[in-house]
Design a protein around this motif. Sequence first.
Motif, PDB file in Angstrom:
ATOM      1  N   ALA A 108     -39.565  34.739  47.614  1.00 48.18           N
ATOM      2  CA  ALA A 108     -40.368  35.596  48.598  1.00 48.18           C
ATOM      3  C   ALA A 108     -40.983  36.893  48.039  1.00 48.18           C
ATOM      4  N   SER A 109     -42.050  37.058  48.846  1.00 47.36           N
ATOM      5  CA  SER A 109     -42.874  38.223  48.228  1.00 47.36           C
ATOM      6  C   SER A 109     -42.036  39.575  48.671  1.00 47.36           C
ATOM      7  N   HIS A 110     -41.369  39.692  49.750  1.00 48.31           N
ATOM      8  CA  HIS A 110     -40.536  40.774  50.268  1.00 48.31           C
ATOM      9  C   HIS A 110     -39.503  40.158  50.656  1.00 48.31           C
ATOM     10  N   VAL A 111     -38.332  40.823  50.393  1.00 49.59           N
ATOM     11  CA  VAL A 111     -36.682  40.651  50.646  1.00 49.59           C
ATOM     12  C   VAL A 111     -36.055  41.687  51.600  1.00 49.59           C
ATOM     13  N   LEU A 112     -35.179  41.397  52.157  1.00 52.28           N
ATOM     14  CA  LEU A 112     -34.367  42.353  52.951  1.00 52.28           C
ATOM     15  C   LEU A 112     -33.016  42.133  52.171  1.00 52.28           C
ATOM     16  N   VAL A 113     -32.549  43.353  51.671  1.00 52.07           N
ATOM     17  CA  VAL A 113     -31.302  43.285  51.061  1.00 52.07           C
ATOM     18  C   VAL A 113     -30.519  44.448  51.540  1.00 52.07           C
ATOM     19  N   GLU A 114     -29.189  44.399  51.258  1.00 51.87           N
ATOM     20  CA  GLU A 114     -28.246  45.371  51.903  1.00 51.87           C
ATOM     21  C   GLU A 114     -28.332  46.546  50.798  1.00 51.87           C
ATOM     22  N   ALA A 115     -28.436  47.527  50.862  1.00 45.38           N
ATOM     23  CA  ALA A 115     -28.591  48.795  50.022  1.00 45.38           C
ATOM     24  C   ALA A 115     -27.610  48.804  48.935  1.00 45.38           C
ATOM     25  N   ALA A 116     -26.174  48.609  49.549  1.00 41.86           N
ATOM     26  CA  ALA A 116     -25.190  48.517  48.417  1.00 41.86           C
ATOM     27  C   ALA A 116     -25.158  47.480  47.493  1.00 41.86           C
ATOM     28  N   ASP A 117     -25.967  46.460  47.630  1.00 41.27           N
ATOM     29  CA  ASP A 117     -26.329  45.410  46.712  1.00 41.27           C
ATOM     30  C   ASP A 117     -27.099  45.495  45.865  1.00 41.27           C
ATOM     31  N   VAL A 118     -27.933  46.634  45.464  1.00 38.26           N
ATOM     32  CA  VAL A 118     -28.964  46.691  44.681  1.00 38.26           C
ATOM     33  C   VAL A 118     -28.555  47.487  43.462  1.00 38.26           C
ATOM     34  N   VAL A 119     -28.865  47.314  42.204  1.00 41.63           N
ATOM     35  CA  VAL A 119     -28.710  48.178  41.053  1.00 41.63           C
ATOM     36  C   VAL A 119     -29.953  48.380  40.604  1.00 41.63           C
ATOM     37  N   PRO A 120     -30.134  49.564  40.148  1.00 37.00           N
ATOM     38  CA  PRO A 120     -31.439  50.223  39.659  1.00 37.00           C
ATOM     39  C   PRO A 120     -31.714  49.505  38.308  1.00 37.00           C
ATOM     40  N   VAL A 121     -32.732  49.364  37.969  1.00 37.00           N
ATOM     41  CA  VAL A 121     -33.211  48.608  36.639  1.00 37.00           C
ATOM     42  C   VAL A 121     -33.578  49.986  35.671  1.00 37.00           C
ATOM     43  N   PRO A 122     -33.090  49.877  34.519  1.00 38.61           N
ATOM     44  CA  PRO A 122     -33.180  51.072  33.798  1.00 38.61           C
ATOM     45  C   PRO A 122     -34.683  51.200  33.535  1.00 38.61           C
ATOM     46  N   ASP A 123     -35.392  52.528  33.080  1.00 38.34           N
ATOM     47  CA  ASP A 123     -36.524  52.841  32.727  1.00 38.34           C
ATOM     48  C   ASP A 123     -36.925  52.117  31.177  1.00 38.34           C
ATOM     49  N   GLY A 124     -38.075  51.453  31.307  1.00 39.40           N
ATOM     50  CA  GLY A 124     -38.377  50.769  30.054  1.00 39.40           C
ATOM     51  C   GLY A 124     -38.058  49.152  30.186  1.00 39.40           C
ATOM     52  N   VAL A 125     -37.324  48.716  31.044  1.00 33.15           N
ATOM     53  CA  VAL A 125     -36.869  47.290  31.133  1.00 33.15           C
ATOM     54  C   VAL A 125     -38.072  46.874  32.306  1.00 33.15           C
ATOM     55  N   GLY A 126     -38.691  45.845  31.745  1.00 27.68           N
ATOM     56  CA  GLY A 126     -39.640  45.062  32.861  1.00 27.68           C
ATOM     57  C   GLY A 126     -39.006  44.348  33.565  1.00 27.68           C
ATOM     58  N   PRO A 127     -39.763  43.775  34.760  1.00 28.56           N
ATOM     59  CA  PRO A 127     -39.178  42.984  36.056  1.00 28.56           C
ATOM     60  C   PRO A 127     -38.872  41.898  35.300  1.00 28.56           C
ATOM     61  N   ALA A 128     -39.535  41.198  34.775  1.00 26.80           N
ATOM     62  CA  ALA A 128     -39.127  39.690  34.158  1.00 26.80           C
ATOM     63  C   ALA A 128     -37.878  39.940  33.150  1.00 26.80           C
ATOM     64  N   GLU A 129     -37.877  40.777  32.195  1.00 26.29           N
ATOM     65  CA  GLU A 129     -36.841  40.965  31.363  1.00 26.29           C
ATOM     66  C   GLU A 129     -35.517  41.123  32.293  1.00 26.29           C
ATOM     67  N   ALA A 130     -35.561  42.004  33.302  1.00 21.71           N
ATOM     68  CA  ALA A 130     -34.368  42.416  34.035  1.00 21.71           C
ATOM     69  C   ALA A 130     -33.989  41.263  34.766  1.00 21.71           C
ATOM     70  N   GLU A 131     -34.988  40.405  35.088  1.00 18.71           N
ATOM     71  CA  GLU A 131     -34.529  39.215  36.301  1.00 18.71           C
ATOM     72  C   GLU A 131     -33.745  38.345  35.291  1.00 18.71           C
ATOM     73  N   THR A 132     -34.017  37.979  34.256  1.00 21.23           N
ATOM     74  CA  THR A 132     -33.211  37.176  33.327  1.00 21.23           C
ATOM     75  C   THR A 132     -31.682  37.435  33.031  1.00 21.23           C
ATOM     76  N   MET A 133     -31.396  38.803  33.383  1.00 23.61           N
ATOM     77  CA  MET A 133     -30.136  39.400  33.140  1.00 23.61           C
ATOM     78  C   MET A 133     -29.386  39.555  34.379  1.00 23.61           C
ATOM     79  N   VAL A 134     -29.826  38.999  35.617  1.00 23.57           N
ATOM     80  CA  VAL A 134     -29.052  39.545  36.739  1.00 23.57           C
ATOM     81  C   VAL A 134     -28.075  38.246  36.747  1.00 23.57           C
ATOM     82  N   LEU A 135     -28.402  37.159  37.387  1.00 26.27           N
ATOM     83  CA  LEU A 135     -27.522  36.190  37.695  1.00 26.27           C
ATOM     84  C   LEU A 135     -26.880  35.549  36.188  1.00 26.27           C
ATOM     85  N   ASN A 136     -27.700  35.442  35.323  1.00 24.99           N
ATOM     86  CA  ASN A 136     -27.354  34.840  33.855  1.00 24.99           C
ATOM     87  C   ASN A 136     -26.467  35.640  33.260  1.00 24.99           C
TER      88      ASN A 136
END
Length: 351
Positions: A108-136
């Motif tokens: 979805a273009s916009h998603v509601l998530v509990e704030a306690a469940d989000v983890v900041p992505v480090p600077d310099g890491v692109g969204p697609a790169e970061a995405e491959t590392m979440v579940l996997n």
Amino acid sequence: MRTTAEVVMGVEELVEVVLPGPVEPEGLEIRRGTVPSPGPGEVLIRMEATGVSFAEQQMRRGRYYDQPAFPFVPGYDLVGTVVTTGEGVEPGLTGTRVAALVKVGGWASHVLVEAADVVPVPDGVGPAEAETMVLNGITAWQMLHRKARIRTGQTILVHGANGGVGSVLVQLARTAGVTVIGTASARHHDALREQGVIPVDYRTEDVAARVRVLAPDGVDAVFDHVGGRSILDSWQLLAPGGTLVSYGTASTRDDTGSKQWPVFKLLGRVWLWNALPNRRHAYFYNIWAGQALAKSRFRARLRADLIEVFAALQRGDVTARIAAQLPLARTADALRLAESGTIAGKVVLNP
């Protein structure tokens, strides 16, 4: 420049990909609506990258063992920017790029998530790169370090070493000084050799026989997403003190009948093997284990492990394996590509 209020009031449109029932990829539906507002403890994330995992391949067939009732929006994980925050959430989180594991809802273009469940992505890491590392990445890290507890000098077998989880797992294992034997079709063998992996062709070779040649005394751990008869060979290939980590039932993806039964069979085998008087161990890995009983502890562990994976990505210990990137409007194409068996890494969806 549009303000956060304008976004939430509907200047931007909510776009979701809906799975209406057991359909072919072309049967996915696009639903449009108003961008929601976050409730207490929630954040609204504008999605920048989400992915196609094996779970969605099972879900579209109605074969994922605890999927919600149809219709629903799939999408196991996502990366995006916090647009606005709900009551009780630190307002400074707005504008931060974050990652989240959601199980469903990520397409979805916009998603509601509990704030306690989000983890900041480090600077310099692109969204697609970061995405491959979440579940996997979380899956690979927890199986290696929390379940198998691998150590330098050990030898492991990874089924599907070119896949989304497998490609992260073998890199983390090699970084830890572990010898890796990996199954994959022949087209992926050169890439695996470049990573220091010993490839075995599961299509043309007797995997068990080949692994016994490579590791006559058995392997210290096997990571098996295949299930079915594969799990029996995986158990037999373990050295004394070895660990089997089963984390899927890929071989039953196209089966009919109960979607829970393959998992129940695996759980039964795991229980029986662990009850036997031997020095080997077996686990059925579930990333959500423990959430219901100890949610705060579950969240803390998930956050800590994803931070470790992101740090490994920043150090270059692991490289994001992006098979392709397609827009959300082409989710059907993305799903077909992910299911084709011709790619290495993960298919990523962008807005």
